[in-house]
Design a protein around this motif. Structure first.
Motif, short mmCIF file in Angstrom:
data_model
loop_
_atom_site.label_atom_id
_atom_site.label_comp_id
_atom_site.label_asym_id
_atom_site.label_seq_id
_atom_site.Cartn_x
_atom_site.Cartn_y
_atom_site.Cartn_z
N UNK A 143 -5.02 59.68 20.47
CA UNK A 143 -3.86 58.80 20.51
C UNK A 143 -4.17 57.33 20.34
N UNK A 144 -5.43 56.98 20.09
CA UNK A 144 -5.78 55.58 19.87
C UNK A 144 -5.29 55.08 18.53
N UNK A 145 -5.23 53.75 18.39
CA UNK A 145 -4.68 53.16 17.17
C UNK A 145 -5.75 52.64 16.22
N UNK A 146 -7.00 52.84 16.53
CA UNK A 146 -8.06 52.30 15.68
C UNK A 146 -8.06 52.96 14.30
N UNK A 147 -8.36 52.16 13.30
CA UNK A 147 -8.61 52.70 11.96
C UNK A 147 -10.01 53.31 11.97
N UNK A 148 -10.14 54.53 11.46
CA UNK A 148 -11.39 55.29 11.57
C UNK A 148 -12.07 55.37 10.21
N UNK A 149 -13.38 55.03 10.21
CA UNK A 149 -14.20 55.14 9.01
C UNK A 149 -15.41 56.02 9.35
N UNK A 150 -15.97 56.66 8.34
CA UNK A 150 -17.16 57.49 8.55
C UNK A 150 -18.29 57.03 7.64
N UNK A 151 -19.46 56.80 8.21
CA UNK A 151 -20.68 56.51 7.46
C UNK A 151 -21.82 57.20 8.21
N UNK A 152 -22.43 58.20 7.64
CA UNK A 152 -23.41 58.99 8.37
C UNK A 152 -24.69 58.22 8.68
N UNK A 153 -25.09 57.32 7.81
CA UNK A 153 -26.37 56.61 7.96
C UNK A 153 -26.15 55.31 8.73
N UNK A 154 -26.99 55.04 9.73
CA UNK A 154 -26.78 53.88 10.59
C UNK A 154 -26.76 52.56 9.83
N UNK A 155 -27.68 52.35 8.89
CA UNK A 155 -27.73 51.10 8.15
C UNK A 155 -26.46 50.91 7.32
N UNK A 156 -26.00 51.97 6.70
CA UNK A 156 -24.76 51.89 5.92
C UNK A 156 -23.56 51.61 6.83
N UNK A 157 -23.56 52.20 8.03
CA UNK A 157 -22.47 51.97 8.97
C UNK A 157 -22.41 50.52 9.41
N UNK A 158 -23.56 49.92 9.66
CA UNK A 158 -23.60 48.51 10.06
C UNK A 158 -23.06 47.63 8.94
N UNK A 159 -23.49 47.90 7.74
CA UNK A 159 -23.02 47.10 6.60
C UNK A 159 -21.52 47.28 6.38
N UNK A 160 -21.05 48.51 6.55
CA UNK A 160 -19.61 48.77 6.42
C UNK A 160 -18.84 47.99 7.49
N UNK A 161 -19.35 48.00 8.72
CA UNK A 161 -18.68 47.28 9.79
C UNK A 161 -18.63 45.79 9.54
N UNK A 162 -19.74 45.21 9.08
CA UNK A 162 -19.76 43.77 8.80
C UNK A 162 -18.79 43.42 7.67
#
Length: 566
Positions: free
Chosen positions: A507-526
């Motif tokens: 029930x949360x309102x956050x937009x959800x993204x998926x990136x399996x690799x940690x380095x890619x996830x950090x770059x996506x977040x930035x």
């Protein structure tokens, strides 16, 4: 009858305050006969050890939850080799459907016990040491250590005459456990002790430290790491982070500590190694609480911690800490004349029932981020209580808390804050529901814009625990990037799948993204952030991962941060 796993618990443990052998066995028997088979093996082990001349308590037999054929068989021991051989013989007899005769086996085991028996001189010294409650440690190479740290004396195994240390040969030990906050609290205590002139030996998830210098790197929160401290000839004060895994695998490295600290008990590691409920986890952490000989520090706001007070040894002081000055447990304790440390407005207050005195202000402690990191205020309260219980003066406690800095060099992966092109980045090892909720609340207080979380959890957690983490993150962050870190038995992407399922169902309102690799996830977040936003990178295994992720989009920031944590 099949042996699945064998452990020697060399110190106080979940089953006893004395050393035990723990055998996990599959009886391969039907439900009507499984327990009787396991109990028969335990009885045989006890009889064989007695025949060998090294009798020991029987312990207990516990069924493994959900596996009606499997049992944990616990037996005391004096000689590890004899105990292990007795187990082998007992299993062979059980497999053959026999329970004797045991005489010939007993003679074999007695010969082993005789071969392992110490020379008369050292045996007499060990007996005298135990009468005087001096710790005895068998070292590699045949030496025997009497006492701990700077107070120790050593003798060869075949010495005719061994000299014992004066007194009880002990140095003060503060042992810290709990679900969240152990490392930071341990470092706070150790920093204050060093500032007061002590030569500290410290174990944490980042390594073993002697007088501030790291001698071993890695997760060092178990038996052998504590032994590194207690066998050091220079240490005169030990602060030992003591985690669940170490207690279950080897027991404690000490028979007793001066002060024990239990910070909190919340859902983590459940479903692993027979720890299936919060109550089970509390029993494990309670081993540390019950080991105190001088004082036990407990969280007045945590019911599981409060319940531990009833099982602390007689004469051991209970010292509570609380973020709530109106907590009922705290107030009742103070009414009875007990001591406590609590937060009142923005002051840390030490109290003994009649005198309530400000120790220092929240804003004087860098670790609290001007009060935004409320979990670190709680950690500071616990550290102050532990130091008070160990006899430190108030000025020494305040001086230590006001000068400890939690950054990427001194306390990596514990609320390390960096600036990347106007985006505030928080790197933290949060990996369970309670930690994520607390971390998000702190980060929200820092944000002028949105809050982005790069989130995951270890894959060996139960599905329902991962789903709860996902739901918490979707509720508390504006956007989340879910990545895969430590799969621990799951297929690649399996942890992400369960976390995302929980995030969508919660029930949360956050937009959800998926990136399996940690380095890619950090770059996506930035890439999702603009100046004024806050990004949290959680459950990472190393700050080096974060630095590596920055090298492509912002090499200057990568170099600056790498230099700051070197």
């Amino acid at each position: 009858m099949k042996l699945i796993e064998l452990r020697f618990l060399r110190g106080p443990n979940l089953y006893a305050s004395t050393p035990c052998m723990l055998a996990l066995v599959d009886t391969m028997a039907g439900p009507a006969h499984a327990r009787a088979s396991a109990e028969s093996v335990q009885r045989l082990i006890g009889e064989l050890q007695s025949l060998a001349g090294v009798p020991a308590p029987l312990g207990c037999v516990r069924q493994v939850a959900g596996r009606e054929q499997q049992f944990r068989i616990v037996c005391g021991f004096q000689d590890e080799e004899v105990a292990e051989r007795a187990l082998d013989i007992a299993l062979e007899l059980a497999q053959a459907g026999q329970d004797g005769p045991l005489a010939l086996h007993g003679e074999l085991l007695a010969a082993i016990a005789a071969r392992n028996r110490r020379a008369p001189g050292i045996a007499t010294a060990i007996a005298q040491a135990r009468i005087r409650h001096i710790p005895v440690i068998e070292l590699q190479g045949g030496e025997v250590q009497f006492g701990w740290g700077r107070q120790q004396a050593r003798a060869a195994r075949d010495d005719v005459q061994a000299c014992l240390p004066g007194g009880d040969g002990r140095i003060p030990i503060i042992a810290v456990t709990g679900t969240n906050g152990k490392t930071t609290t341990t470092l706070l205590i150790a920093h204050a002790a060093r500032m007061a002139g002590r030569t500290t030996g410290v174990t944490t998830t980042e390594g073993v430290f002697i007088d501030g210098e790291r001698i071993v790197q890695g997760d060092c929160t178990g038996y052998w790491s504590a032994m590194d401290v207690l066998t050091s000839r220079t240490v005169d004060f030990a602060v030992l982070e003591t985690a669940r895994g170490g207690i279950l695998k080897r027991g404690l490295a000490f028979d007793r500590c001066d002060v024990s600290v239990v910070l909190n008990i919340s859902a983590d590691h459940l479903g692993l190694e027979g720890v299936d409920t919060i109550e089970d986890l509390s029993e494990v952490k309670g081993v540390v609480a019950r080991s105190a000989s001088r004082a036990t520090v407990l969280n007045a706001e945590d019911p599981q911690c409060v319940a531990m007070a009833a099982r602390v040894a007689r004469g051991v002081e209970i010292i509570y800490f609380s973020m709530d000055p109106d907590n009922a447990v705290l107030l009742r304790h103070l009414d009875l004349g007990g001591r406590a440390v609590y937060l009142d407005d923005r002051s840390l207050v030490v109290a003994d029932g009649t005198l309530h005195e400000e120790l220092l202000r929240v804003e004087q402690m860098p670790v609290t981020l001007d009060g935004r990191a409320r979990y670190n205020i709680a950690n500071a309260l616990a550290a102050a209580a532990a130091l008070m219980g160990a006899g430190f003066a108030k000025p020494d406690i305040a001086g230590g808390l006001s000068t400890f800095v939690s950054d990427g060099r001194s306390n990596p992966l514990r609320t390390n804050v960096f600036d990347v092109r106007g985006v505030t980045v928080v790197v933290d090892y949060a990996h369970n529901t309670a930690a994520y909720a607390a971390l998000a609340a702190m980060a929200r207080a820092l944000a002028r814009g949105k809050l982005v979380g790069i989130v995951t959890a270890p894959g060996d957690r139960r599905d329902r625990d991962l789903e709860d983490i996902g739901a918490t993150c979707a509720r508390d962050f504006d956007q989340i990037v879910v990545y895969e870190s430590q799969s621990r038995g799951r297929a690649m992407g399996g942890t992400v799948e369960v976390l995302v399922r929980g995030a969508r169902a919660g029930g949360g309102k956050a937009v959800i993204h998926e990136e399996w690799i940690d380095i890619h996830a950090i770059r996506r977040g930035l890439a999702l952030c603009v100046p004024g936003d806050v990004m949290v990178f959680a459950c990472g295994t190393s700050l080096a991962t974060f630095v590596e992720a920055l090298r492509l989009p912002d090499p200057a920031a990568a170099e600056r941060i790498a230099a700051s944590i070197a």
